[in-house]
Design a protein around this motif. Structure first.
Motif, mmCIF file in Angstrom:
data_model
loop_
_atom_site.group_PDB
_atom_site.id
_atom_site.type_symbol
_atom_site.label_atom_id
_atom_site.label_comp_id
_atom_site.label_asym_id
_atom_site.label_seq_id
_atom_site.Cartn_x
_atom_site.Cartn_y
_atom_site.Cartn_z
ATOM 1 N N ARG A 1 65.276 98.087 43.247
ATOM 2 C CA ARG A 1 64.115 98.192 44.134
ATOM 3 C C ARG A 1 64.004 97.034 45.123
ATOM 4 O O ARG A 1 63.023 96.922 45.834
ATOM 5 N N GLY A 2 64.997 96.151 45.111
ATOM 6 C CA GLY A 2 64.986 95.054 46.071
ATOM 7 C C GLY A 2 64.228 93.834 45.609
ATOM 8 O O GLY A 2 64.094 92.871 46.358
ATOM 9 N N ASN A 3 63.715 93.856 44.385
ATOM 10 C CA ASN A 3 62.965 92.711 43.862
ATOM 11 C C ASN A 3 63.875 91.905 42.940
ATOM 12 O O ASN A 3 64.204 92.343 41.849
ATOM 13 N N GLY A 4 64.252 90.704 43.391
ATOM 14 C CA GLY A 4 65.141 89.875 42.591
ATOM 15 C C GLY A 4 64.442 88.732 41.893
ATOM 16 O O GLY A 4 65.108 87.850 41.329
ATOM 17 N N SER A 5 63.095 88.747 41.899
ATOM 18 C CA SER A 5 62.354 87.649 41.274
ATOM 19 C C SER A 5 62.652 87.584 39.783
ATOM 20 O O SER A 5 62.576 88.590 39.079
ATOM 21 N N LEU A 6 62.943 86.381 39.304
ATOM 22 C CA LEU A 6 63.267 86.185 37.895
ATOM 23 C C LEU A 6 62.053 85.797 37.063
ATOM 24 O O LEU A 6 62.068 85.932 35.843
ATOM 25 N N ILE A 7 61.001 85.299 37.721
ATOM 26 C CA ILE A 7 59.827 84.830 36.982
ATOM 27 C C ILE A 7 58.561 85.490 37.515
ATOM 28 O O ILE A 7 58.519 85.981 38.651
ATOM 29 N N GLU A 8 57.510 85.492 36.688
ATOM 30 C CA GLU A 8 56.218 86.049 37.073
ATOM 31 C C GLU A 8 55.252 84.911 37.370
ATOM 32 O O GLU A 8 55.021 84.041 36.526
ATOM 33 N N ILE A 9 54.706 84.896 38.581
ATOM 34 C CA ILE A 9 53.827 83.786 38.952
ATOM 35 C C ILE A 9 52.357 84.181 39.078
ATOM 36 O O ILE A 9 51.496 83.309 39.177
ATOM 37 N N ASP A 10 52.057 85.466 39.091
ATOM 38 C CA ASP A 10 50.661 85.883 39.277
ATOM 39 C C ASP A 10 49.764 85.349 38.156
ATOM 40 O O ASP A 10 48.657 84.859 38.401
ATOM 41 N N GLU B 1 55.036 77.335 30.175
ATOM 42 C CA GLU B 1 56.339 77.959 30.390
ATOM 43 C C GLU B 1 56.128 79.246 31.170
ATOM 44 O O GLU B 1 55.457 80.168 30.703
ATOM 45 N N ILE B 2 56.662 79.288 32.381
ATOM 46 C CA ILE B 2 56.484 80.465 33.234
ATOM 47 C C ILE B 2 57.285 81.629 32.653
ATOM 48 O O ILE B 2 58.469 81.500 32.322
ATOM 49 N N SER B 3 56.631 82.772 32.559
ATOM 50 C CA SER B 3 57.239 83.949 31.921
ATOM 51 C C SER B 3 58.354 84.539 32.778
ATOM 52 O O SER B 3 58.288 84.532 34.013
ATOM 53 N N MET B 4 59.358 85.084 32.106
ATOM 54 C CA MET B 4 60.421 85.794 32.804
ATOM 55 C C MET B 4 59.909 87.173 33.206
ATOM 56 O O MET B 4 59.090 87.781 32.506
ATOM 57 N N ALA B 5 60.373 87.662 34.321
ATOM 58 C CA ALA B 5 59.972 88.980 34.804
ATOM 59 C C ALA B 5 60.613 90.075 33.946
ATOM 60 O O ALA B 5 61.625 89.858 33.273
ATOM 61 N N ASP B 6 60.022 91.264 33.987
ATOM 62 C CA ASP B 6 60.592 92.403 33.269
ATOM 63 C C ASP B 6 61.971 92.739 33.834
ATOM 64 O O ASP B 6 62.174 92.723 35.051
ATOM 65 N N GLY B 7 62.885 93.045 32.954
ATOM 66 C CA GLY B 7 64.203 93.489 33.406
ATOM 67 C C GLY B 7 65.168 92.368 33.731
ATOM 68 O O GLY B 7 66.250 92.634 34.270
ATOM 69 N N VAL B 8 64.808 91.108 33.416
ATOM 70 C CA VAL B 8 65.738 90.007 33.686
ATOM 71 C C VAL B 8 66.823 89.981 32.612
ATOM 72 O O VAL B 8 66.533 90.024 31.419
ATOM 73 N N LYS B 9 68.059 89.924 33.057
ATOM 74 C CA LYS B 9 69.207 89.827 32.153
ATOM 75 C C LYS B 9 70.056 88.633 32.558
ATOM 76 O O LYS B 9 69.843 88.037 33.616
ATOM 77 N N SER B 10 70.997 88.296 31.718
ATOM 78 C CA SER B 10 71.882 87.185 32.051
ATOM 79 C C SER B 10 73.303 87.503 31.599
ATOM 80 O O SER B 10 73.527 88.397 30.779
ATOM 81 N N PHE B 11 74.255 86.778 32.161
ATOM 82 C CA PHE B 11 75.657 86.931 31.755
ATOM 83 C C PHE B 11 76.349 85.583 31.884
ATOM 84 O O PHE B 11 75.873 84.674 32.580
ATOM 85 N N ASP B 12 77.454 85.450 31.193
ATOM 86 C CA ASP B 12 78.269 84.240 31.246
ATOM 87 C C ASP B 12 79.270 84.411 32.387
ATOM 88 O O ASP B 12 80.222 85.190 32.285
ATOM 89 N N ALA B 13 79.052 83.679 33.474
ATOM 90 C CA ALA B 13 79.885 83.851 34.663
ATOM 91 C C ALA B 13 81.339 83.483 34.402
ATOM 92 O O ALA B 13 82.254 84.070 34.984
ATOM 93 N N ALA B 14 81.557 82.497 33.517
ATOM 94 C CA ALA B 14 82.933 82.099 33.235
ATOM 95 C C ALA B 14 83.719 83.249 32.623
ATOM 96 O O ALA B 14 84.914 83.421 32.907
ATOM 97 N N LYS B 15 83.052 84.057 31.806
ATOM 98 C CA LYS B 15 83.723 85.180 31.151
ATOM 99 C C LYS B 15 83.733 86.426 32.029
ATOM 100 O O LYS B 15 84.726 87.159 32.078
ATOM 101 N N GLU B 16 82.612 86.702 32.694
ATOM 102 C CA GLU B 16 82.474 87.961 33.441
ATOM 103 C C GLU B 16 83.075 87.908 34.846
ATOM 104 O O GLU B 16 83.557 88.915 35.355
ATOM 105 N N LEU B 17 83.016 86.738 35.495
ATOM 106 C CA LEU B 17 83.497 86.641 36.875
ATOM 107 C C LEU B 17 84.838 85.933 36.984
ATOM 108 O O LEU B 17 85.671 86.296 37.812
ATOM 109 N N GLY B 18 85.014 84.883 36.177
ATOM 110 C CA GLY B 18 86.225 84.081 36.338
ATOM 111 C C GLY B 18 86.164 83.300 37.639
ATOM 112 O O GLY B 18 85.091 82.884 38.079
ATOM 113 N N GLN B 19 87.299 83.127 38.286
ATOM 114 C CA GLN B 19 87.356 82.349 39.519
ATOM 115 C C GLN B 19 87.638 83.189 40.764
ATOM 116 O O GLN B 19 87.513 82.711 41.886
#
Length: 505
Positions: free
Chosen positions: A335-344, A366-384
């Protein structure tokens, strides 16, 4: 046999007589000097006269400068030569000679005689006091008014102007020098400075600063994905309205779609219409009629918005590129929303904290993470070697062995029509040349195609004459990543099937 014992006894007697004679002669020799095995202040003194030992001790004695420190960092250095300082060990050395028994020198054979003495020090007191009295801190100068300045927040300058008390300083110098001190800090010596009588204007400035400091002293700090951000004086001072903000603040209208717009805090009240409320501009700041400083809620929200915009996916990818981290967060949506945290929620908490009658001393949030935030290990998933598509900036970047190899503007899926490009980490699953793309309501011919995820791919779009900016919001694709043909053709030639692709807003 008896004759032999008599001869042996005679030799022993003669030896003792000779030894006694020599011992007495050495004792007589040491009458005007220092006995053997005598050490004074590390100098071996045996057989030396008082004058000789004094010369050596004076030569090795270190006379240090005397340093006087003022309250504002001023320093006055007085060298031994400035006061004609003299060092002499004659007194204690002469006393040593007078009190020692020269004929008891033999005792030192079994244990060295080690002695430590302090010298007699003399100096010209008038030279010392004249030099101190001529110090520039005693010159008459204009005393500045108390002022408020903007540094790391609002700061008070010259609130407690101090003037040196010459008589007390000279007395302190006398005492310090006589007790062989090497430094004298006047700021730590009672009576050396006196406070000036403050004017009414100065007192008014101090009262204003007390109000400012009460508002800008916030005990809140935020934890954002492991990093701490304090709501410090420097930050809060930006929210306090000054007379330069008056015109814009009066014109600012409430807008429920824009958090904080047209809203202000004065004391423990929230104000919606400053023009109707009435504002006083005094001493460079804006007040309500109760004398409360006015805070902009819009600026408060912009602070939190700045945190939201700072902690985005591109930040964590940069950390990966510069070697400071491998975990990358992204918002899993199209949906074009890349916000990782909720500030409202934090905005409401921050407002409440400033509206409260008393502030909390120290609060960590501690500012809450937004819904749908995921993470990955760039060293493993992307490499160089990988492709990065920053859909917020509408840019595609290709990295080879960790170095930027190629970049180009793009147009991604139209988010206003629900056709946004999905986010996530994928891999190039096929390459096609001269092919047709088919959808429910379209058929498009493209020269270069790199399949990324299901029907979403990277390809040329000859029907476009412009790429980048915010075209995707009003005239975006059906979800694919449209690229200029001249550049995507080069990418198509070098990218292999299986190359990782990270898509994020």
């Amino acid at each position: 046999m008896k004759k032999g014992f008599k001869i042996f006894g005679l030799f022993i007697t003669i030896g003792l007589v000779i030894f006694a004679g020599l011992y007495v002669l050495l004792g007589m020799y040491y009458t005007d000097g220092f006995p053997c095995f005598t050490w004074i202040n590390g100098v071996y003194c045996t057989g030396m006269t008082v004058e000789q030992v004094n010369t050596e001790l004076v030569a090795q004695y270190k006379c240090e400068d005397f340093v006087i420190k003022g309250t504002d960092g001023e320093e006055l250095v007085i060298s031994p030569e400035d006061v004609n300082l003299k060092v002499d060990f004659t007194g204690p050395l002469r006393e040593f000679i007078d009190n020692s028994n020269p004929y008891a020198w033999g005792l030192n054979v079994f244990k060295n005689l080690v002695v430590q003495y302090e010298p007699d020090i003399t100096y010209d007191r008038s030279l010392l006091l004249d030099k101190v009295a001529a110090w520039e801190i005693f010159e008459e100068k204009e005393i500045p008014n108390v002022t408020i300045v903007k540094g790391n927040g609002y700061e008070l300058h010259d609130a407690y102007n101090l003037v040196p008390n010459k008589e007390n300083i000279l007395n302190a110098v006398n005492i310090a020098y006589d007790t062989h001190k090497t430094t004298l800090d006047l700021s730590e010596t009672e009576g050396c400075y006196e406070e000036l009588q403050l004017s009414e204007q100065d007192l008014r400035t101090i009262a204003l600063f007390d109000k400012l400091d009460e508002v800008q002293s916030c005990g809140i700090s935020y934890s954002v994905i492991g990093e701490e951000i304090p709501v410090n004086k420097e930050q809060v001072s930006k929210w306090i309205l000054t007379d330069k903000d008056l015109e814009a603040a009066l014109e600012e209208e409430y807008d429920k779609k824009t958090p904080g717009m047209g809203l202000f805090i004065a004391g423990n009240r929230e104000i919606m219409d400053l023009e109707e409320e009435g504002v006083l501009a005094e001493d460079g700041f804006l007040f309500d009629y109760d004398g409360n400083l006015i805070i902009s809620e819009r600026k408060m929200y912009e602070f939190l918005k700045g945190i939201e915009e700072t902690y985005d996916t591109s930040r964590f990818l940069e950390n990966y590129k510069n070697g400071t981290g491998t975990e990358v967060f992204y918002r899993d949506n199209s949906r074009g929303n890349g916000s990782l945290i909720e500030i409202d929620e934090e905005f409401e908490y921050l407002k409440a904290a400033f509206l409260a009658d008393t502030k909390s001393a120290s609060v960590k949030r501690e500012i809450s993470m937004a819904d749908g935030v995921k993470s990955f290990d760039a060293a493993k998933e992307l490499g160089q070697t990988y492709i990065e598509v920053d859909m917020g900036k509408q840019e595609l970047r290709y990295y080879v062995d960790g170095q930027l190899n190629m970049e180009m503007p793009v147009v991604t899926g139209n988010i206003n029509r629900g056709r946004g490009t999905p986010t996530g980490v994928y891999n190039i699953y096929n390459k096609r040349y001269h092919t047709y793309l088919r959808g429910a309501d379209y058929v498009s011919y493209v020269n270069y195609w790199l399949g990324v995820h299901k029907g979403v791919g990277i390809h040329d779009a000859n029907w476009r004459n412009k790429f980048g900016e915010e075209i995707y919001k009003r005239d975006g694709s059906h979800g694919c990543i449209n690229c200029p043909e001249s550049q995507v053709s080069q990418l198509w030639e070098v990218v292999e099937v299986g190359t990782p692709v990270v898509l994020y807003y």
